[in-house]
Write an enzyme that holds these catalytic residues in place. Structure first.
Site, PDB file in Angstrom:
ATOM      1  CE  LYS A   1      15.141  31.053 -60.283  1.00  0.00           C
ATOM      2  NZ  LYS A   1      16.411  30.991 -59.525  1.00  0.00           N
TER       3      LYS A   1
ATOM      4  CG  HIS B   1      15.249  34.149 -51.468  1.00  0.00           C
ATOM      5  ND1 HIS B   1      15.057  33.565 -52.698  1.00  0.00           N
ATOM      6  CD2 HIS B   1      16.151  35.144 -51.668  1.00  0.00           C
ATOM      7  CE1 HIS B   1      15.819  34.176 -53.595  1.00  0.00           C
ATOM      8  NE2 HIS B   1      16.478  35.137 -52.990  1.00  0.00           N
TER       9      HIS B   1
ATOM     10  CE  LYS C   1      19.254  36.053 -60.505  1.00  0.00           C
ATOM     11  NZ  LYS C   1      19.916  35.836 -59.190  1.00  0.00           N
TER      12      LYS C   1
ATOM     13  CG  ASP D   1      19.040  29.218 -56.813  1.00  0.00           C
ATOM     14  OD1 ASP D   1      20.245  28.929 -56.632  1.00  0.00           O
ATOM     15  OD2 ASP D   1      18.624  30.388 -56.872  1.00  0.00           O
TER      16      ASP D   1
ATOM     17  CG  ASP E   1      22.374  33.623 -60.318  1.00  0.00           C
ATOM     18  OD1 ASP E   1      22.708  34.648 -60.934  1.00  0.00           O
ATOM     19  OD2 ASP E   1      21.636  33.661 -59.317  1.00  0.00           O
TER      20      ASP E   1
ATOM     21  CD  GLU F   1      19.441  29.794 -60.288  1.00  0.00           C
ATOM     22  OE1 GLU F   1      19.699  30.871 -59.721  1.00  0.00           O
ATOM     23  OE2 GLU F   1      18.290  29.492 -60.664  1.00  0.00           O
TER      24      GLU F   1
ATOM     25  CG  HIS G   1      12.253  36.597 -60.072  1.00  0.00           C
ATOM     26  ND1 HIS G   1      11.292  36.390 -59.104  1.00  0.00           N
ATOM     27  CD2 HIS G   1      13.091  35.518 -59.962  1.00  0.00           C
ATOM     28  CE1 HIS G   1      11.532  35.265 -58.454  1.00  0.00           C
ATOM     29  NE2 HIS G   1      12.611  34.729 -58.956  1.00  0.00           N
ATOM     30  NE  ARG G   2      18.913  39.266 -58.571  1.00  0.00           N
ATOM     31  CZ  ARG G   2      20.204  39.617 -58.484  1.00  0.00           C
ATOM     32  NH1 ARG G   2      20.762  40.336 -59.432  1.00  0.00           N
ATOM     33  NH2 ARG G   2      20.953  39.215 -57.469  1.00  0.00           N
ATOM     34  CB  SER G   3      14.965  38.294 -53.602  1.00  0.00           C
ATOM     35  OG  SER G   3      16.083  39.143 -53.441  1.00  0.00           O
TER      36      SER G   3
ATOM     37  CD  GLU H   1      13.130  34.605 -55.485  1.00  0.00           C
ATOM     38  OE1 GLU H   1      12.904  33.441 -55.888  1.00  0.00           O
ATOM     39  OE2 GLU H   1      14.172  35.216 -55.736  1.00  0.00           O
TER      40      GLU H   1
ATOM     41  CD  GLN I   1      18.749  32.279 -52.631  1.00  0.00           C
ATOM     42  OE1 GLN I   1      19.526  32.790 -51.831  1.00  0.00           O
ATOM     43  NE2 GLN I   1      18.769  32.572 -53.923  1.00  0.00           N
ATOM     44  CD  GLU I   2      15.200  30.773 -56.194  1.00  0.00           C
ATOM     45  OE1 GLU I   2      14.797  30.214 -57.235  1.00  0.00           O
ATOM     46  OE2 GLU I   2      15.689  31.912 -56.177  1.00  0.00           O
TER      47      GLU I   2
ATOM     48  CB  SER J   1      21.164  35.311 -52.856  1.00  0.00           C
ATOM     49  OG  SER J   1      22.236  34.450 -53.158  1.00  0.00           O
TER      50      SER J   1
END
Length: 430
Positions: free
Chosen positions: A388, A155, A337, A242, A312, A285, A365-367, A205, A163-164, A42
């Site tokens: 995160k 994800h 990031k 998120d 973000d 987020e 981090h990233r996915s 993740e 997403q999260e 994303s």
């Protein structure tokens, strides 16, 4: 001497079986630094360019041989002989070599890999942990983790719109105990989902990815898991979201398929207000889309005095966009990031600008990740206070948590766990 003698990259795989690159830098005194570059699924429109080959005969066009070549030729030839401890001149030189606003020529992935490897080599040469080498003073603050235990959106297909869904174990005296809380809640959630016949496969993740009837159902099952693990929602552990709203923003509306809703910015803000009233949510987020600046102002006006609001895709670790957010009072926190901007120097500048506005910093981090643990050191070295890095599962996520455990042990009695301190409405003197 800490002059650079060798810069070498090669293509490796990230946690999604997609190519990325790894760079090793060697100095005259024999010190080395190795860094690998993460990749997002994303991604914000305004992120620096991740250079990929586009050759459909290799990795569906996602190969990184050109980025590797750029490191091993153009960048290596230029940086050899330069002083590794001079991070900013090195990063500035690579930006000059690229010559574009978004690092499209050499690739932000190529530049970042070298930038981080140089920093690690310089720290090794000085006999200093990376977190301390990055710090302006003595680094002692261990970040509060935001553990993504339920994945949706890009994800995890067929899960939630958002997403999260994260747990934030802020009510503890040490990182070690906070991480234990997160891990036990994760296991409790797995048990609950299994007993209901829901999927316990995981997303990119490491969070579970059950197909749920609504986004709110994800909140409810996580609260049940917190309680089931023996912790108290709103005391020991809070929630963070998120939504990654850019992904479900279409034609000026936020389309929540799970809720059967099509909402304006004002209605989306009201949606979040209702959830914050009902649930112990301390952070949201990307609650709105990356260019919905007016909506962000509404959201910050409505919730900014009691909820952390993190940009973000809105900011993409870019100081120009962060400054606009500060000027317009769009949020009260920035997600950072490394690969969004493409060099360590620019990342540190983004963190400094954010902290100078008395806003919160969340290192992320990233996915698509690797075993590289740089972000753990970055979070400690900059006293960010939050990190995160996914669920307490999958080795590329756990590697960052384990690095923080080691740092906490190294610091001993000097270590301070951020806990509730960063969060609006939960802040305590530290």
């Amino acid at each position: 001497m800490s002059r650079i003698t060798t810069v070498r990259a090669h293509e490796i795989l990230d946690s999604r079986a997609t190519p990325t690159l790894e760079v090793t830098v060697v100095l005259e005194d024999g010190s080395t630094g190795t860094a690998s570059v993460p990749s997002g699924a994303s991604t914000g429109t305004f992120e620096a360019v991740e250079l990929r080959d586009g050759d459909g005969n290799r990795y569906d066009g996602k190969g990184m041989l050109q980025a590797v070549k750029n490191v091993n030729t153009t960048i290596a030839d230029t940086l050899k002989g330069m002083e590794a401890s001079e991070q900013k001149p090195l990063d500035d030189r690579m930006r000059e070599l690229d010559g574009t606003d978004n690092k499209a020529k050499l690739g932000a992935n190529a530049i970042l890999g070298v930038s981080l490897a140089v920093a690690k080599a310089a720290a090794a040469s000085q006999g200093t942990p990376l977190y301390q080498a990055l710090a302006k003073g003595e680094a002692t603050l261990i970040p509060t983790p935001m553990l993504n235990i339920l994945n949706g959106g890009k994800h995890a297909a067929s899960s939630t719109d958002f997403q999260e869904f994260m747990v934030v174990p802020s009510g503890f005296e040490s990182f070690r105990e906070a991480l234990r809380c997160g891990a036990e809640i994760y296991q409790a959630l797995k048990s609950i989902l299994g007993k209901r016949g829901l999927s316990t496969t995981v997303g990119d993740e490491g969070g579970f990815a059950p197909s749920l009837p609504s986004n709110e159902a994800a909140i409810e099952v996580i609260l049940e898991a917190i309680d089931g693990a023996g912790y108290r929602p709103g005391v020991d552990c809070y929630l963070a979201l998120d939504p990654a709203a850019t992904e479900f923003y279409h034609d000026g509306h936020y389309v929540l398929e799970r809720e059967g809703a099509r909402l304006t910015s004002t209605e989306m803000v009201a949606f979040y207000q209702a959830w914050v009233e009902k649930y112990p949510i301390v952070s949201i987020e990307d609650g709105l889309a990356e260019d919905d600046w007016g909506g962000w102002q509404l959201l910050n006006s409505a919730l900014g005095d009691r909820t952390q609001l993190v940009g973000d895709d809105l900011f993409t670790t870019n100081t120009t966009r962060i400054q606009r957010g500060i000027d317009e009072r769009s949020t009260n926190a920035v997600l950072v990031k490394l690969n969004q901007i493409g060099s360590l120097t620019e990342t540190l500048e983004a963190i400094s600008l954010t902290q100078s506005a008395d806003w919160n910093v969340v290192i992320s981090h990233r996915s698509g990740e690797t075993e590289d643990t740089t972000i753990a050191d970055l979070a400690v070295g900059t006293a960010a206070g939050q990190i995160k890095t996914g669920a307490p599962a999958r080795s590329e996520r756990v590697a960052k948590y384990n690095r923080l455990l080691r740092i906490e042990d190294e610091l001993g009695t000097k270590a301070r766990y951020a806990g509730a301190w960063p969060f609006v409405g939960l802040k305590k003197s530290r």
